[in-house]
Write a protein that holds these residues in place. Structure first.
Motif, mmCIF file in Angstrom:
data_model
loop_
_atom_site.group_PDB
_atom_site.id
_atom_site.type_symbol
_atom_site.label_atom_id
_atom_site.label_comp_id
_atom_site.label_asym_id
_atom_site.label_seq_id
_atom_site.Cartn_x
_atom_site.Cartn_y
_atom_site.Cartn_z
ATOM 1 N N PHE A 1 0.818 -1.206 0.000
ATOM 2 C CA PHE A 1 0.000 0.000 0.000
ATOM 3 C C PHE A 1 0.852 1.256 0.000
ATOM 4 C CE2 PHE A 1 -2.793 -3.243 1.585
ATOM 5 C CZ PHE A 1 -4.009 -2.930 0.996
ATOM 6 N N TRP A 2 0.304 2.318 -0.583
ATOM 7 C CA TRP A 2 0.960 3.617 -0.640
ATOM 8 C C TRP A 2 1.174 4.172 0.762
ATOM 9 C CZ3 TRP A 2 1.031 7.091 -5.161
ATOM 10 C CH2 TRP A 2 0.703 6.423 -6.348
ATOM 11 N N GLY A 3 0.160 4.016 1.605
ATOM 12 C CA GLY A 3 0.242 4.594 2.941
ATOM 13 C C GLY A 3 -0.601 3.819 3.928
ATOM 14 N N GLU A 4 -0.463 4.185 5.178
ATOM 15 C CA GLU A 4 -1.188 3.505 6.252
ATOM 16 C C GLU A 4 -2.695 3.715 6.139
ATOM 17 O OE1 GLU A 4 -1.580 0.883 9.280
ATOM 18 O OE2 GLU A 4 0.170 1.285 8.031
ATOM 19 N N PHE A 5 -3.124 4.855 5.628
ATOM 20 C CA PHE A 5 -4.555 5.101 5.462
ATOM 21 C C PHE A 5 -5.183 4.042 4.559
ATOM 22 C CE2 PHE A 5 -8.052 6.751 2.936
ATOM 23 C CZ PHE A 5 -8.956 7.119 3.926
ATOM 24 N N GLN A 6 -4.558 3.797 3.410
ATOM 25 C CA GLN A 6 -5.090 2.808 2.466
ATOM 26 C C GLN A 6 -5.089 1.406 3.070
ATOM 27 O OE1 GLN A 6 -2.804 5.132 1.732
ATOM 28 N NE2 GLN A 6 -3.497 6.230 -0.097
ATOM 29 N N ARG A 7 -3.987 1.041 3.722
ATOM 30 C CA ARG A 7 -3.897 -0.290 4.327
ATOM 31 C C ARG A 7 -4.963 -0.472 5.406
ATOM 32 N NH1 ARG A 7 -2.288 -3.490 8.334
ATOM 33 N NH2 ARG A 7 -1.798 -1.763 9.694
ATOM 34 N N THR A 8 -5.130 0.514 6.261
ATOM 35 C CA THR A 8 -6.107 0.426 7.343
ATOM 36 C C THR A 8 -7.527 0.338 6.799
ATOM 37 O OG1 THR A 8 -4.640 1.633 8.822
ATOM 38 C CG2 THR A 8 -6.972 1.564 9.431
ATOM 39 N N LEU A 9 -7.803 1.083 5.746
ATOM 40 C CA LEU A 9 -9.126 1.045 5.117
ATOM 41 C C LEU A 9 -9.473 -0.376 4.661
ATOM 42 C CD1 LEU A 9 -11.310 3.193 4.170
ATOM 43 C CD2 LEU A 9 -10.266 2.930 1.919
ATOM 44 N N ILE A 10 -8.536 -1.020 3.986
ATOM 45 C CA ILE A 10 -8.769 -2.379 3.482
ATOM 46 C C ILE A 10 -8.714 -3.389 4.629
ATOM 47 C CG2 ILE A 10 -7.929 -4.147 1.882
ATOM 48 C CD1 ILE A 10 -9.291 -1.536 0.639
ATOM 49 N N LEU A 11 -7.834 -3.190 5.582
ATOM 50 C CA LEU A 11 -7.750 -4.071 6.744
ATOM 51 C C LEU A 11 -9.078 -4.100 7.509
ATOM 52 C CD1 LEU A 11 -6.149 -5.845 8.741
ATOM 53 C CD2 LEU A 11 -5.393 -3.729 9.837
ATOM 54 N N ASN A 12 -9.702 -2.951 7.680
ATOM 55 C CA ASN A 12 -10.982 -2.890 8.387
ATOM 56 C C ASN A 12 -12.081 -3.647 7.649
ATOM 57 O OD1 ASN A 12 -9.916 -1.395 10.492
ATOM 58 N ND2 ASN A 12 -10.476 0.566 9.590
ATOM 59 N N LYS A 13 -12.013 -3.648 6.326
ATOM 60 C CA LYS A 13 -13.018 -4.366 5.535
ATOM 61 C C LYS A 13 -12.716 -5.866 5.455
ATOM 62 C CE LYS A 13 -15.488 -4.332 1.172
ATOM 63 N NZ LYS A 13 -15.663 -3.703 -0.128
ATOM 64 N N PHE A 14 -11.426 -6.215 5.419
ATOM 65 C CA PHE A 14 -11.001 -7.607 5.256
ATOM 66 C C PHE A 14 -9.978 -7.993 6.333
ATOM 67 C CE2 PHE A 14 -11.931 -6.112 0.863
ATOM 68 C CZ PHE A 14 -12.965 -6.975 0.554
ATOM 69 N N PRO A 15 -10.373 -8.075 7.578
ATOM 70 C CA PRO A 15 -9.401 -8.341 8.654
ATOM 71 C C PRO A 15 -8.709 -9.700 8.555
ATOM 72 C CG PRO A 15 -11.651 -8.421 9.496
ATOM 73 C CD PRO A 15 -11.734 -7.921 8.084
ATOM 74 N N ASN A 16 -9.308 -10.667 7.872
ATOM 75 C CA ASN A 16 -8.701 -11.997 7.750
ATOM 76 C C ASN A 16 -7.429 -12.003 6.911
ATOM 77 O OD1 ASN A 16 -10.762 -13.014 9.305
ATOM 78 N ND2 ASN A 16 -11.940 -13.755 7.566
ATOM 79 N N TYR A 17 -7.171 -10.923 6.182
ATOM 80 C CA TYR A 17 -6.003 -10.866 5.300
ATOM 81 C C TYR A 17 -4.896 -9.972 5.865
ATOM 82 C CZ TYR A 17 -9.177 -13.049 1.997
ATOM 83 O OH TYR A 17 -10.046 -13.908 1.388
ATOM 84 N N ALA A 18 -4.945 -9.680 7.147
ATOM 85 C CA ALA A 18 -4.012 -8.733 7.775
ATOM 86 C C ALA A 18 -2.544 -9.044 7.482
ATOM 87 C CB ALA A 18 -4.249 -8.682 9.285
ATOM 88 N N LYS A 19 -2.163 -10.307 7.481
ATOM 89 C CA LYS A 19 -0.751 -10.681 7.285
ATOM 90 C C LYS A 19 -0.255 -10.395 5.870
ATOM 91 C CE LYS A 19 -0.516 -14.114 10.901
ATOM 92 N NZ LYS A 19 -0.235 -15.478 11.277
ATOM 93 N N LYS A 20 -1.169 -10.207 4.929
ATOM 94 C CA LYS A 20 -0.785 -9.942 3.547
ATOM 95 C C LYS A 20 -0.642 -8.449 3.248
ATOM 96 C CE LYS A 20 -2.893 -13.914 1.265
ATOM 97 N NZ LYS A 20 -3.644 -14.308 0.071
ATOM 98 N N LEU A 21 -1.127 -7.590 4.132
ATOM 99 C CA LEU A 21 -1.221 -6.159 3.864
ATOM 100 C C LEU A 21 -0.030 -5.415 4.457
ATOM 101 C CD1 LEU A 21 -5.009 -5.721 4.768
ATOM 102 C CD2 LEU A 21 -4.001 -6.526 2.618
ATOM 103 N N ILE A 22 0.758 -4.741 3.591
ATOM 104 C CA ILE A 22 1.989 -4.089 4.025
ATOM 105 C C ILE A 22 2.033 -2.655 3.491
ATOM 106 C CG2 ILE A 22 4.507 -4.158 3.905
ATOM 107 C CD1 ILE A 22 4.213 -7.189 3.301
ATOM 108 N N THR A 23 2.296 -1.714 4.378
ATOM 109 C CA THR A 23 2.491 -0.324 3.960
ATOM 110 C C THR A 23 3.950 -0.134 3.581
ATOM 111 O OG1 THR A 23 0.750 0.425 5.454
ATOM 112 C CG2 THR A 23 2.294 2.091 4.667
ATOM 113 N N THR A 24 4.185 0.266 2.337
ATOM 114 C CA THR A 24 5.554 0.418 1.846
ATOM 115 C C THR A 24 5.833 1.784 1.258
ATOM 116 O OG1 THR A 24 4.911 -0.404 -0.325
ATOM 117 C CG2 THR A 24 5.803 -2.013 1.244
ATOM 118 N N GLY A 25 4.805 2.541 0.960
ATOM 119 C CA GLY A 25 4.997 3.711 0.116
ATOM 120 C C GLY A 25 4.954 3.227 -1.317
#
Length: 172
Positions: free
Chosen positions: A119-143
């Protein structure tokens, strides 16, 4: 920091380009870094790269964005050829107040099929994490390397230089 490990036989990385004006610099830079680490990166027009997906095997595909009805077919081909999918969306920086563009770009089909989603930023990652919490380990904020590559560091735009100086530690 988490290190991504690919299977030993995965020495080819496919990097599609759709809009060369905004993608060439950072994708060539990414290919250069991959080459320095022993990979063969193939950068090219998205249609050509997608054809290669049908004929190569044991490769890494750097997905550039989910498109309903199209991506699912491509993911099926990649998986059938023992490919691995990493997602680095090129449309993740700006959205409407209700975030409908981001929600459409990060469908559950992408989350299910991709090994990691950057993800571009933490905002984008958190938005998707809140919708799909089961995929948390796949979601990484990198810029996004589009804004942090050595090509941009050499440009004269003071705004770009300021971004690089203040945020370069989040580079892929």
């Amino acid at each position: 920091m988490e290190v991504l490990i690919w299977k030993e036989e995965m020495k080819v990385v496919l990097i599609p380009i759709e809009t060369s004006v905004r993608e060439n610099d950072y994708k060539l830079y990414l290919a250069e870094k991959l080459k320095q680490n022993g990979f063969n990166a193939i950068v090219g027009y998205k249609g050509f790269i997608n054809i290669l997906c049908k004929y190569l095997s044991n490769y890494v595909y750097i997905d550039k964005g989910f498109h309903d009805g199209v991506s699912q077919k491509l993911y099926k081909i990649i998986k059938s050829r023992s490919g691995v999918i990493y997602s680095l969306d090129d449309e993740g920086a700006i959205d409407f107040e209700d975030s409908h563009t981001l929600y459409s770009r990060y469908d559950e089909d992408l989350l299910r099929n991709a090994e990691k989603i950057f993800f571009w930023g933490e905002f984008q990652r958190t938005l998707i994490l809140n919708k799909f919490p089961n995929y948390a380990k796949k979601l990484i904020t990198t810029g996004h390397p589009r804004f942090f590559s050595k090509f941009l560091q050499n440009r004269k735009n003071y705004y770009v230089r300021d971004i690089v100086q203040n945020y370069s530690k989040v580079v892929l």
